[in-house]
Design a protein around this motif. Sequence first.
Motif, PDB file in Angstrom:
ATOM      1  N   TYR A 114       7.705  22.800  48.832  1.00  0.00           N
ATOM      2  CA  TYR A 114       7.214  23.897  49.209  1.00  0.00           C
ATOM      3  C   TYR A 114       8.197  25.018  48.718  1.00  0.00           C
ATOM      4  O   TYR A 114       7.681  26.157  48.365  1.00  0.00           O
ATOM      5  CB  TYR A 114       7.034  23.956  50.640  1.00  0.00           C
ATOM      6  CG  TYR A 114       6.848  25.362  51.274  1.00  0.00           C
ATOM      7  CD1 TYR A 114       5.747  25.992  51.037  1.00  0.00           C
ATOM      8  CD2 TYR A 114       7.881  25.797  52.106  1.00  0.00           C
ATOM      9  CE1 TYR A 114       5.615  27.277  51.404  1.00  0.00           C
ATOM     10  CE2 TYR A 114       7.730  27.019  52.537  1.00  0.00           C
ATOM     11  CZ  TYR A 114       6.494  27.860  52.460  1.00  0.00           C
ATOM     12  OH  TYR A 114       6.333  29.079  53.006  1.00  0.00           O
ATOM     13  N   THR A 160       8.057  25.912  45.102  1.00  0.00           N
ATOM     14  CA  THR A 160       6.753  26.514  44.870  1.00  0.00           C
ATOM     15  C   THR A 160       6.610  28.213  45.051  1.00  0.00           C
ATOM     16  O   THR A 160       6.420  28.817  44.577  1.00  0.00           O
ATOM     17  CB  THR A 160       5.427  25.937  45.273  1.00  0.00           C
ATOM     18  OG1 THR A 160       5.544  25.953  46.672  1.00  0.00           O
ATOM     19  CG2 THR A 160       5.198  24.771  44.398  1.00  0.00           C
ATOM     20  N   GLN A 177       3.225  28.358  39.124  1.00  0.00           N
ATOM     21  CA  GLN A 177       1.658  28.567  39.002  1.00  0.00           C
ATOM     22  C   GLN A 177       1.646  29.990  38.617  1.00  0.00           C
ATOM     23  O   GLN A 177       0.805  30.217  38.043  1.00  0.00           O
ATOM     24  CB  GLN A 177       1.172  28.348  40.284  1.00  0.00           C
ATOM     25  CG  GLN A 177       1.363  29.372  41.354  1.00  0.00           C
ATOM     26  CD  GLN A 177       2.323  29.058  42.410  1.00  0.00           C
ATOM     27  OE1 GLN A 177       3.223  28.128  41.932  1.00  0.00           O
ATOM     28  NE2 GLN A 177       2.506  29.356  43.700  1.00  0.00           N
ATOM     29  N   LEU A 199      -1.752  25.978  35.972  1.00  0.00           N
ATOM     30  CA  LEU A 199      -1.373  25.390  37.418  1.00  0.00           C
ATOM     31  C   LEU A 199      -1.937  25.998  38.473  1.00  0.00           C
ATOM     32  O   LEU A 199      -1.796  25.577  39.476  1.00  0.00           O
ATOM     33  CB  LEU A 199       0.367  25.447  37.549  1.00  0.00           C
ATOM     34  CG  LEU A 199       0.955  24.396  36.833  1.00  0.00           C
ATOM     35  CD1 LEU A 199       2.581  24.482  37.013  1.00  0.00           C
ATOM     36  CD2 LEU A 199       0.602  22.985  37.356  1.00  0.00           C
ATOM     37  N   ASP A 200      -2.351  27.374  38.162  1.00  0.00           N
ATOM     38  CA  ASP A 200      -2.986  27.989  39.430  1.00  0.00           C
ATOM     39  C   ASP A 200      -4.510  27.633  39.657  1.00  0.00           C
ATOM     40  O   ASP A 200      -5.412  28.619  39.651  1.00  0.00           O
ATOM     41  CB  ASP A 200      -2.641  29.625  38.930  1.00  0.00           C
ATOM     42  CG  ASP A 200      -2.786  30.447  40.238  1.00  0.00           C
ATOM     43  OD1 ASP A 200      -2.797  29.869  41.532  1.00  0.00           O
ATOM     44  OD2 ASP A 200      -3.075  31.702  39.960  1.00  0.00           O
ATOM     45  N   LEU A 247      -5.050  25.325  42.492  1.00  0.00           N
ATOM     46  CA  LEU A 247      -4.736  24.905  43.929  1.00  0.00           C
ATOM     47  C   LEU A 247      -3.886  26.005  44.748  1.00  0.00           C
ATOM     48  O   LEU A 247      -2.829  26.320  44.017  1.00  0.00           O
ATOM     49  CB  LEU A 247      -4.293  23.534  43.963  1.00  0.00           C
ATOM     50  CG  LEU A 247      -5.437  22.444  43.589  1.00  0.00           C
ATOM     51  CD1 LEU A 247      -4.620  20.888  43.591  1.00  0.00           C
ATOM     52  CD2 LEU A 247      -6.689  22.386  44.420  1.00  0.00           C
ATOM     53  N   TRP A 282      -0.915  25.586  46.211  1.00  0.00           N
ATOM     54  CA  TRP A 282       0.136  24.564  46.212  1.00  0.00           C
ATOM     55  C   TRP A 282       0.950  24.574  47.424  1.00  0.00           C
ATOM     56  O   TRP A 282       1.292  23.695  48.106  1.00  0.00           O
ATOM     57  CB  TRP A 282       0.972  24.712  44.919  1.00  0.00           C
ATOM     58  CG  TRP A 282       0.306  24.238  43.670  1.00  0.00           C
ATOM     59  CD1 TRP A 282      -0.153  25.281  42.782  1.00  0.00           C
ATOM     60  CD2 TRP A 282      -0.294  22.902  43.232  1.00  0.00           C
ATOM     61  NE1 TRP A 282      -0.772  24.387  41.843  1.00  0.00           N
ATOM     62  CE2 TRP A 282      -0.896  23.132  41.936  1.00  0.00           C
ATOM     63  CE3 TRP A 282       0.016  21.748  43.996  1.00  0.00           C
ATOM     64  CZ2 TRP A 282      -1.432  21.942  41.591  1.00  0.00           C
ATOM     65  CZ3 TRP A 282      -0.728  20.563  43.241  1.00  0.00           C
ATOM     66  CH2 TRP A 282      -1.476  20.648  42.138  1.00  0.00           C
ATOM     67  N   LEU A 320      -0.679  23.331  50.530  1.00  0.00           N
ATOM     68  CA  LEU A 320      -0.957  21.712  50.493  1.00  0.00           C
ATOM     69  C   LEU A 320       0.485  21.050  50.616  1.00  0.00           C
ATOM     70  O   LEU A 320       0.202  20.167  51.574  1.00  0.00           O
ATOM     71  CB  LEU A 320      -1.473  21.614  49.184  1.00  0.00           C
ATOM     72  CG  LEU A 320      -2.870  21.774  48.704  1.00  0.00           C
ATOM     73  CD1 LEU A 320      -3.145  21.404  47.270  1.00  0.00           C
ATOM     74  CD2 LEU A 320      -3.762  21.211  49.670  1.00  0.00           C
ATOM     75  N   PHE A 321       1.538  21.749  50.188  1.00  0.00           N
ATOM     76  CA  PHE A 321       3.074  21.238  50.609  1.00  0.00           C
ATOM     77  C   PHE A 321       3.112  21.145  51.992  1.00  0.00           C
ATOM     78  O   PHE A 321       3.793  20.282  52.545  1.00  0.00           O
ATOM     79  CB  PHE A 321       4.197  21.572  49.796  1.00  0.00           C
ATOM     80  CG  PHE A 321       3.763  21.304  48.291  1.00  0.00           C
ATOM     81  CD1 PHE A 321       3.529  20.043  47.775  1.00  0.00           C
ATOM     82  CD2 PHE A 321       4.113  22.185  47.188  1.00  0.00           C
ATOM     83  CE1 PHE A 321       3.466  19.684  46.392  1.00  0.00           C
ATOM     84  CE2 PHE A 321       3.948  21.883  45.923  1.00  0.00           C
ATOM     85  CZ  PHE A 321       3.631  20.652  45.723  1.00  0.00           C
TER      86      PHE A 321
END
Length: 80
Positions: A36, A39, A45, A51-52, A54, A56, A59-60
Amino acid sequence: MKGEDIKLEDLYRLELKTWWTYFKGESFAFKMICLYLFTEYVRPQSIWPWLDFLPWAQLFVIGALLGLLADPQKKWVKSP
């Protein structure tokens, strides 16, 4: 060298192998919090648009909370 054999002096040497060995021995929740922070501060991302797809960071954080709840070695500490 196992994770429990590592002393603080070993970490001061800034050797990648020692840090990686120590990191592998940490809990799932700790790894999620590290991802986290990565990111949020590095923002890969934004660097690589592919990579963009989700959210991220969210989610972390959810992974860290689930990891904390599922960890059998956690200890709740009461503090006044």
